[in-house]
Write a protein that holds these residues in place. Structure first.
Motif, PDB file in Angstrom:
ATOM      1  N   PHE A  11      90.186  75.625  55.909  1.00 12.90           N
ATOM      2  CA  PHE A  11      89.245  76.548  55.303  1.00 12.90           C
ATOM      3  C   PHE A  11      89.887  77.282  54.123  1.00 12.90           C
ATOM      4  CE2 PHE A  11      87.721  81.000  55.484  1.00 12.90           C
ATOM      5  CZ  PHE A  11      86.465  80.784  54.967  1.00 12.90           C
ATOM      6  N   VAL A  15      89.083  77.326  49.899  1.00 12.43           N
ATOM      7  CA  VAL A  15      88.951  78.488  49.015  1.00 12.43           C
ATOM      8  C   VAL A  15      89.944  78.380  47.849  1.00 12.43           C
ATOM      9  CG1 VAL A  15      89.204  81.001  48.869  1.00 12.43           C
ATOM     10  CG2 VAL A  15      88.053  79.983  50.833  1.00 12.43           C
ATOM     11  N   VAL A  18      88.837  75.788  45.249  1.00 11.49           N
ATOM     12  CA  VAL A  18      87.757  76.257  44.385  1.00 11.49           C
ATOM     13  C   VAL A  18      88.294  77.273  43.372  1.00 11.49           C
ATOM     14  CG1 VAL A  18      85.521  77.396  44.301  1.00 11.49           C
ATOM     15  CG2 VAL A  18      86.015  75.815  46.146  1.00 11.49           C
ATOM     16  N   ALA A  94      90.112  85.101  45.849  1.00 12.39           N
ATOM     17  CA  ALA A  94      88.904  84.620  45.175  1.00 12.39           C
ATOM     18  C   ALA A  94      88.510  85.523  44.010  1.00 12.39           C
ATOM     19  CB  ALA A  94      87.747  84.510  46.171  1.00 12.39           C
TER      20      ALA A  94
ATOM     21  N   VAL B  15      81.679  73.820  52.916  1.00 14.96           N
ATOM     22  CA  VAL B  15      80.514  74.611  52.512  1.00 14.96           C
ATOM     23  C   VAL B  15      80.844  76.102  52.542  1.00 14.96           C
ATOM     24  CG1 VAL B  15      78.147  75.231  53.113  1.00 14.96           C
ATOM     25  CG2 VAL B  15      78.857  72.858  53.236  1.00 14.96           C
ATOM     26  N   PHE B  16      81.486  76.558  53.621  1.00 19.94           N
ATOM     27  CA  PHE B  16      81.854  77.972  53.711  1.00 19.94           C
ATOM     28  C   PHE B  16      82.779  78.374  52.561  1.00 19.94           C
ATOM     29  CE2 PHE B  16      80.586  77.809  58.263  1.00 19.94           C
ATOM     30  CZ  PHE B  16      79.828  78.958  58.308  1.00 19.94           C
ATOM     31  N   ALA B  17      83.755  77.524  52.262  1.00 23.73           N
ATOM     32  CA  ALA B  17      84.713  77.855  51.202  1.00 23.73           C
ATOM     33  C   ALA B  17      83.998  78.020  49.864  1.00 23.73           C
ATOM     34  CB  ALA B  17      85.793  76.773  51.095  1.00 23.73           C
ATOM     35  N   VAL B  18      83.042  77.126  49.579  1.00 24.44           N
ATOM     36  CA  VAL B  18      82.316  77.244  48.313  1.00 24.44           C
ATOM     37  C   VAL B  18      81.453  78.506  48.311  1.00 24.44           C
ATOM     38  CG1 VAL B  18      80.664  76.142  46.774  1.00 24.44           C
ATOM     39  CG2 VAL B  18      82.340  74.762  47.952  1.00 24.44           C
ATOM     40  N   VAL B  19      80.785  78.778  49.450  1.00 28.45           N
ATOM     41  CA  VAL B  19      79.931  79.965  49.517  1.00 28.45           C
ATOM     42  C   VAL B  19      80.746  81.227  49.270  1.00 28.45           C
ATOM     43  CG1 VAL B  19      78.583  81.385  51.103  1.00 28.45           C
ATOM     44  CG2 VAL B  19      78.159  78.940  50.961  1.00 28.45           C
ATOM     45  N   LEU B  20      81.936  81.293  49.894  1.00 25.76           N
ATOM     46  CA  LEU B  20      82.770  82.485  49.736  1.00 25.76           C
ATOM     47  C   LEU B  20      83.182  82.691  48.288  1.00 25.76           C
ATOM     48  CD1 LEU B  20      85.155  82.432  52.811  1.00 25.76           C
ATOM     49  CD2 LEU B  20      83.439  84.116  52.279  1.00 25.76           C
ATOM     50  N   THR B  21      83.417  81.602  47.565  1.00 27.37           N
ATOM     51  CA  THR B  21      83.931  81.746  46.202  1.00 27.37           C
ATOM     52  C   THR B  21      82.832  81.747  45.139  1.00 27.37           C
ATOM     53  OG1 THR B  21      84.467  79.413  46.459  1.00 27.37           O
ATOM     54  CG2 THR B  21      86.296  80.951  46.451  1.00 27.37           C
ATOM     55  N   VAL B  22      81.614  81.374  45.542  1.00 24.49           N
ATOM     56  CA  VAL B  22      80.509  81.334  44.588  1.00 24.49           C
ATOM     57  C   VAL B  22      80.250  82.703  43.971  1.00 24.49           C
ATOM     58  CG1 VAL B  22      77.995  81.429  44.739  1.00 24.49           C
ATOM     59  CG2 VAL B  22      79.167  79.286  45.136  1.00 24.49           C
ATOM     60  N   ALA B  94      74.346  78.754  52.815  1.00 26.34           N
ATOM     61  CA  ALA B  94      74.510  78.506  51.380  1.00 26.34           C
ATOM     62  C   ALA B  94      73.521  79.315  50.548  1.00 26.34           C
ATOM     63  CB  ALA B  94      74.355  77.012  51.079  1.00 26.34           C
ATOM     64  N   PRO B  97      74.481  83.784  49.177  1.00 32.49           N
ATOM     65  CA  PRO B  97      74.843  84.363  47.877  1.00 32.49           C
ATOM     66  C   PRO B  97      73.626  84.652  46.996  1.00 32.49           C
ATOM     67  CG  PRO B  97      76.296  82.544  48.376  1.00 32.49           C
ATOM     68  CD  PRO B  97      75.236  82.539  49.438  1.00 32.49           C
TER      69      PRO B  97
ATOM     70  N   ALA C  17      80.218  68.802  50.308  1.00 34.19           N
ATOM     71  CA  ALA C  17      80.122  70.253  50.466  1.00 34.19           C
ATOM     72  C   ALA C  17      79.767  70.908  49.130  1.00 34.19           C
ATOM     73  CB  ALA C  17      81.434  70.819  51.010  1.00 34.19           C
ATOM     74  N   THR C  21      76.116  72.895  48.008  1.00 36.54           N
ATOM     75  CA  THR C  21      76.087  74.296  47.599  1.00 36.54           C
ATOM     76  C   THR C  21      75.794  74.471  46.112  1.00 36.54           C
ATOM     77  OG1 THR C  21      78.473  74.069  47.685  1.00 36.54           O
ATOM     78  CG2 THR C  21      77.451  75.377  49.400  1.00 36.54           C
ATOM     79  N   ALA C  24      72.542  76.016  45.409  1.00 35.77           N
ATOM     80  CA  ALA C  24      72.530  77.445  45.708  1.00 35.77           C
ATOM     81  C   ALA C  24      73.126  78.232  44.534  1.00 35.77           C
ATOM     82  CB  ALA C  24      73.302  77.723  46.995  1.00 35.77           C
ATOM     83  N   TYR C  54      66.058  72.951  46.054  1.00 35.73           N
ATOM     84  CA  TYR C  54      67.209  73.307  46.889  1.00 35.73           C
ATOM     85  C   TYR C  54      67.080  72.690  48.270  1.00 35.73           C
ATOM     86  CZ  TYR C  54      70.267  76.159  49.798  1.00 35.73           C
ATOM     87  OH  TYR C  54      71.214  76.579  50.696  1.00 35.73           O
TER      88      TYR C  54
END
Lengths: 217, 217, 217, 217
Positions: A11, A15, A18, A94, B15-22, B94, B97, C17, C21, C24, C54
């Motif tokens: 995980f 991060v 990205v 991040a 998916v979580f990693a992208v969401v956190l950094t989006v 997702a 954000p 992934a 996202t 989104a 989406y």
């Protein structure tokens, strides 16, 4: 339980990946080709702070990833608090592209802007290294590390980890002299810190080779 | 078959990693430096809802990741339905954000805008926690969990998981009083929920330490 | 050698992934809050094609991920060609958000625009399912699958995989009747295809439960 | 220690996955639908350099991932320097979308712009392949590779890896004749290089099949 630590790593790696590439996306989207009245070489040269920000963010995030990688090799189990502190580390990681970009955008601004953005940038990096120290301290204190880890090595790693925020503060002080000098000093510290041999680092190639040839005998 | 659960985790982690950094990318791209007529400190201060949205999204997505991590530790095999319900969970994750950003953009709007965006945001989080409950219920009902998992623990986890959507509804109610208060309450609930000890959590450090020292004896 | 297949999976999961996202992120950046003269509810309602895009992209990419997941469970080693065909699959997968977005943007355009964008979208999905078929055929033909895999099951999977591009063509035909109807039909096919039991799917929960209870005896 | 190499792979895979999809995000955000006065087919046709850049970036990054994948199969442990050189490889990989986009934007510019952007693009690819050679050389020299790896194979891989930057220089030379011809030649080289059998590649399917049937006897 080893699986837990491994999923935290996967995980975190996501991060980091990205974060490392976000600046490249930023380069891509704010490319100098959008200003048609201007000659391309001029546009490219004028965008140099963006390239500097890219390289520095890559260097900083790469260095942090390396430290994260080194530390988590020793972690064999996780608890709720360690995972949350790791999330706080990632929260600051991040945010690095944002503050680095803000800093690079204001390198040619007035002194107040330079100081403000440098302070924000440094706050991010300090926050990251603070919670990174907390995560190591917590993992050590709550017996989440590998049982065979030499306590003296663990103590040495603790001391070493405290050095990083201190050095960042030194780089910070130079912002008030010259922000660009400070960034270059920063980059130098990053490269320097990762070349200097310290306890808890990945073993040196020579030793590994020694172990391998030793194993062959 | 363990490999299956593991790939679902890797994918979800991505998916979580992208969401956190989006949200950090969003900060980067809508940085306050773009308004040249305005002083930088004013621009930064004015952008506070974006920072709040970043921290809250990070907190919420981190918390959901933690719950996901805790639940999937018990899953030893997956079937078609569990994977699809997990995709629905990720669909709502997702979208967080987007709705968080919408909410933060309208915090200073009129009351109707605040209510609408808060309702959208809460809908996203409720949707996520609803399908998360479904995924746990399905995994439990169809014997996809580890055979050694204590059925009483599984039942306790089920009860606990139902609490989250209920608490989110409480935070939602406060939106009609004051949306900012509601968001702070939300953040408090998030931190609170992850510190309070509940069945199914990762074991407390002390216990782990006890097990380790017990093993050493 | 198993490690090779596993790294191809990790890498593909990363691409999936990000694709899931990306839409989104698009929602986030083209949020309706940017048009200050317009009432928020109107702006949100007017943006419905973006939400549809989406959900559909998530559905389609999730479905493809599921198929990818199912197929790669059987792959125990990889060769150069399989990896390259998998890259071609990913090339089309990564283009889905673009064509889906183009389609949703032109849903209210004239008939020529609707047809053109629908054709582009379908071309992407057909390209993906074509190369996916090639990757399965290659893996089967060059003995890259698990040696214990029943050849009849492998043949049944091959037949099943051919169905998908055919059904996509059916959905495509409806674009000339009504593009929105076609998209809804599409979504229905996606959900339908993943609920219907087919050879090569992940085993049904009941069977797994049977195996578990059988093992317990 | 094997775990170390594995985590470097996971992390690198994340970077590659983002790089591969970044161009798709760029397509999405600069879609031709934004220019309402223009007919859609014209807008789509006019955007062809963006599609070319997408396919080429995907091809190049996919090829590099493949080489990375092939090399790291042999790495069984890592040291500080190897990880840092790998970060430098990723630094150049992550810059490829930017320079590829810059190149495609200036394909219809004047000759000076074409040369400048082609030089930047090639600089990125050369930088990547240079540090990739360094990482292989370092891993080989410091005994970080699998002890059973045939030294003659390792030497052959070294010779092969040097070929890539040389071929890139050939493609570069053609930029001064015709940049589009050069890009097509480039793409051809990429496909050619990955189809030609070379030492250190993943084994050919036929051999694998031979091993499998041999094992069955």
């Amino acid at each position: 339980m080893v699986r837990d630590a491994s999923r935290v790593e996967t995980f975190s790696d996501g991060v980091f990946a990205v974060v490392l590439t976000v600046m490249a996306v930023e380069l891509l989207q704010n490319g100098p080709a959008r200003d048609p009245g201007q000659a391309l070489p001029d546009a490219l040269v004028q965008a140099w702070p963006a390239y500097l920000a890219y390289v520095i963010t890559f260097g900083i995030a790469g260095q942090i990833w390396l430290g994260h990688h080194n530390m988590w090799r020793y972690v064999v189990r996780v608890d709720q608090v360690l995972v949350m502190v790791n999330l706080l580390v990632l929260l600051f990681v991040a945010a690095i592209p944002f503050t680095a970009d803000l800093l690079s955008d204001n390198l040619r601004g007035n002194e107040a802007e330079q100081r403000l953005t440098a302070a924000l940038y440094l706050g991010t990096v300090l926050g990251e290294s603070f919670f990174f120290n907390v995560s190591w301290w917590w993992a050590r204190r709550h017996h989440l590390l590998h049982p065979d880890l030499d306590p003296r090595l663990a103590a040495a790693v603790s001391r070493r980890l405290v050095v990083r925020p201190l050095l960042y503060t030194v780089a910070f002080a130079f912002v008030f002299v010259d922000p660009i000098l400070s960034l270059l000093l920063y980059l130098l510290l990053l490269v320097g810190l990762s070349l200097v041999r310290r306890p808890g680092d990945l073993p040196r190639a020579a030793e590994v080779a020694g172990q391998v040839s030793g194993r062959d005998r």
